[in-house]
Design a protein around this motif. Structure first.
Motif, mmCIF file in Angstrom:
data_model
loop_
_atom_site.group_PDB
_atom_site.id
_atom_site.type_symbol
_atom_site.label_atom_id
_atom_site.label_comp_id
_atom_site.label_asym_id
_atom_site.label_seq_id
_atom_site.Cartn_x
_atom_site.Cartn_y
_atom_site.Cartn_z
ATOM 1 N N GLU A 18 0.842 -1.216 0.000
ATOM 2 C CA GLU A 18 0.000 0.000 0.000
ATOM 3 C C GLU A 18 0.871 1.258 0.000
ATOM 4 O O GLU A 18 0.502 2.282 -0.583
ATOM 5 C CB GLU A 18 -0.905 0.041 1.245
ATOM 6 N N VAL A 19 2.004 1.188 0.708
ATOM 7 C CA VAL A 19 2.900 2.351 0.796
ATOM 8 C C VAL A 19 3.569 2.569 -0.564
ATOM 9 O O VAL A 19 3.633 3.693 -1.075
ATOM 10 C CB VAL A 19 3.961 2.133 1.909
ATOM 11 N N ALA A 22 1.181 4.128 -2.909
ATOM 12 C CA ALA A 22 0.935 5.552 -2.618
ATOM 13 C C ALA A 22 2.112 6.408 -3.090
ATOM 14 O O ALA A 22 1.915 7.493 -3.658
ATOM 15 C CB ALA A 22 0.702 5.739 -1.114
ATOM 16 N N ALA A 50 -0.981 13.734 4.645
ATOM 17 C CA ALA A 50 0.038 12.912 5.314
ATOM 18 C C ALA A 50 0.365 13.499 6.690
ATOM 19 O O ALA A 50 0.519 12.768 7.678
ATOM 20 C CB ALA A 50 1.304 12.846 4.459
ATOM 21 N N ARG A 53 -2.150 12.449 9.103
ATOM 22 C CA ARG A 53 -2.033 11.025 9.479
ATOM 23 C C ARG A 53 -0.912 10.820 10.497
ATOM 24 O O ARG A 53 -1.030 10.012 11.415
ATOM 25 C CB ARG A 53 -1.745 10.192 8.226
ATOM 26 N N ARG A 241 0.983 7.189 4.671
ATOM 27 C CA ARG A 241 0.276 5.907 4.481
ATOM 28 C C ARG A 241 0.795 4.869 5.476
ATOM 29 O O ARG A 241 0.027 4.111 6.065
ATOM 30 C CB ARG A 241 0.488 5.435 3.037
ATOM 31 N N GLU A 244 -0.625 5.500 8.851
ATOM 32 C CA GLU A 244 -2.014 5.055 8.923
ATOM 33 C C GLU A 244 -2.085 3.543 9.152
ATOM 34 O O GLU A 244 -2.867 3.053 9.956
ATOM 35 C CB GLU A 244 -2.673 5.411 7.595
#
Ligand code: PLP
Length: 381
Positions: A18-19, A22, A50, A53, A241, A244
């Motif tokens: 996911e990172v 992103a 960001a 987050r 990300r 999160e």
């Protein structure tokens, strides 16, 4: 060929898909977050998202987050930027904090730790009582080698009572244990993206509202004039990300602690004279630091590497060499014992099979060194 086993998450935690996604999307989008046109505004939105987050991960206000190029820069900014009369840092801080204190041009001293790695409170009390305020104390929340957790809230109270400021390096703690900037009571707190599964080369310094800080990097006035330079938008987006994803993984942390404890128990069973640093006190759930008596840490690292297992001993210098084991020695270990320590650090992808592979390799190396020692002793008779 067997897959390699990675047990060095405290050195750098690989990014989750996911990172990576992103970061890639932010690179495709492009734009300078300071530009006023649509692409620039889009980059700005991504940076601010960001920031929010990261603020959520450590319970601070988004306006208190200053993005930097790495954890080392965050520590440098805190120690060199604070307007203080003197600096006191714990003896087990990361090199970036120790070197920044040394290079700050401000008088500085080391605060001792006890045999489990906890700051000696009497020493802190003595120093803060006789130092002219405003002074700065820097004590890390979690140590990178042993994982020991310091009572930061208690330390902050003692520092504030005497008019000082407290900086804490929470680079290893973030994502592994809950970090609450407000509850800790620190004035500044350092973070690094790649320790929580974000990209390398991005960090943050959280600076409490009202704390005066002289910028170290001057230019375009980005980051509220505290750290100039075009923001690393893809890196910052990846950091956000990762923050999160790291939030509230309570089950994951408990799972790692169980694996780590089982590892230590098995090592103790094979080698009753091994030393387990900071084992009796609160520490990170993913970190183990222990010795193979009589076997140098760097020899062990190489032997495990040949078996396809990545661990570390001490903090790696830029040269790839290993620095002297000063953390364990600051805890009172002899150079021989400290030098025989290795660090095993687990992460979200670690499985029991990885620990079993390490244990099997550990046993082979231990038996090999035992038998060559016995042969050498027999030859001397
Ligand atoms: N502080 C601690 C406790 C660390 O473990 C590290 C990294 O090893 C740093 C600071 C430096 O962070 P960076 O690698 O982002 O410069």
């Amino acid at each position: 060929m067997k897959e390699r086993v990675y047990l060095d998450f405290n050195a750098s935690a690989p990014s989750k898909p996911e990172v990576i996604e992103a970061v890639g999307a932010a690179m495709v989008a492009g734009g300078n977050a300071s530009s006023v046109h649509a692409r620039g505004r889009q980059a700005r939105r991504a940076v601010e998202e960001a920031r929010a987050r990261i603020a959520k991960l450590v319970n601070c206000r988004p306006g208190e987050v200053i993005f930097t190029s790495c954890g080392t820069e965050s520590n440098n900014l805190a120690l060199k930027g604070a307007k203080v009369t003197a600096i006191a840092v714990s003896a087990i801080e990361h090199d970036s904090t120790l070197a920044a204190a040394q290079a700050s041009g401000t008088p500085w001293l080391l605060l001792p730790v006890d045999e489990v790695g906890l700051l000696k409170m009497e020493a802190l009390e003595e120093v803060v009582a006789k130092t002219q305020p405003p002074f700065l104390v820097s004590v890390m929340l979690a140590n990178n080698e042993t994982g020991v957790l310091q009572p930061i809230a208690q330390i902050a109270e003692k520092v504030h009572q005497k008019g000082g400021l407290l900086h804490t390096d929470a680079i290893q703690a973030a994502g592994k244990v809950p970090v609450d900037f407000a509850a800790l009571g620190a004035d500044m707190l350092s973070l690094s993206a790649h320790k929580i599964g974000g990209p390398q080369g991005v960090g943050a310094l959280i600076v409490r509202e009202g704390v005066e800080l002289q910028p170290r990097m001057v230019g375009g006035g980005q980051e509220l004039r505290r750290r100039s330079g075009t923001e690393n938008v893809p890196g910052i987006v990846g950091f956000g990300r990762a923050a999160e994803l790291a939030l509230d993984d309570v089950e994951g942390r408990a799972r790692l602690a169980t694996l780590r404890d089982a590892l230590e128990k098995s090592v103790a069973g094979m080698s009753p004279h091994s030393t387990f640093f900071s084992q009796p006190v609160a520490r990170l759930p993913n970190t183990a630091n222990f010795t193979m008596p009589g076997v140098d840490g760097s020899t062990q690292v190489m032997a495990f590497d040949l078996e396809g297992i990545g661990i570390s001993s001490g903090a790696a210098c830029a040269s790839g060499k290993v620095a002297s084991p000063r953390v364990q020695m600051a805890m009172g270990a002899t150079e021989e014992v400290a030098g025989a320590a290795i660090r095993v650090s687990l992460g979200p992808t670690t499985q029991k099979a990885d620990i079993d592979r390490l244990l099997a390799a550990w046993q082979r190396l231990w038996e090999r060194t035992q038998s060559s020692r016995q042969a050498a002793a027999a030859g001397q008779e």
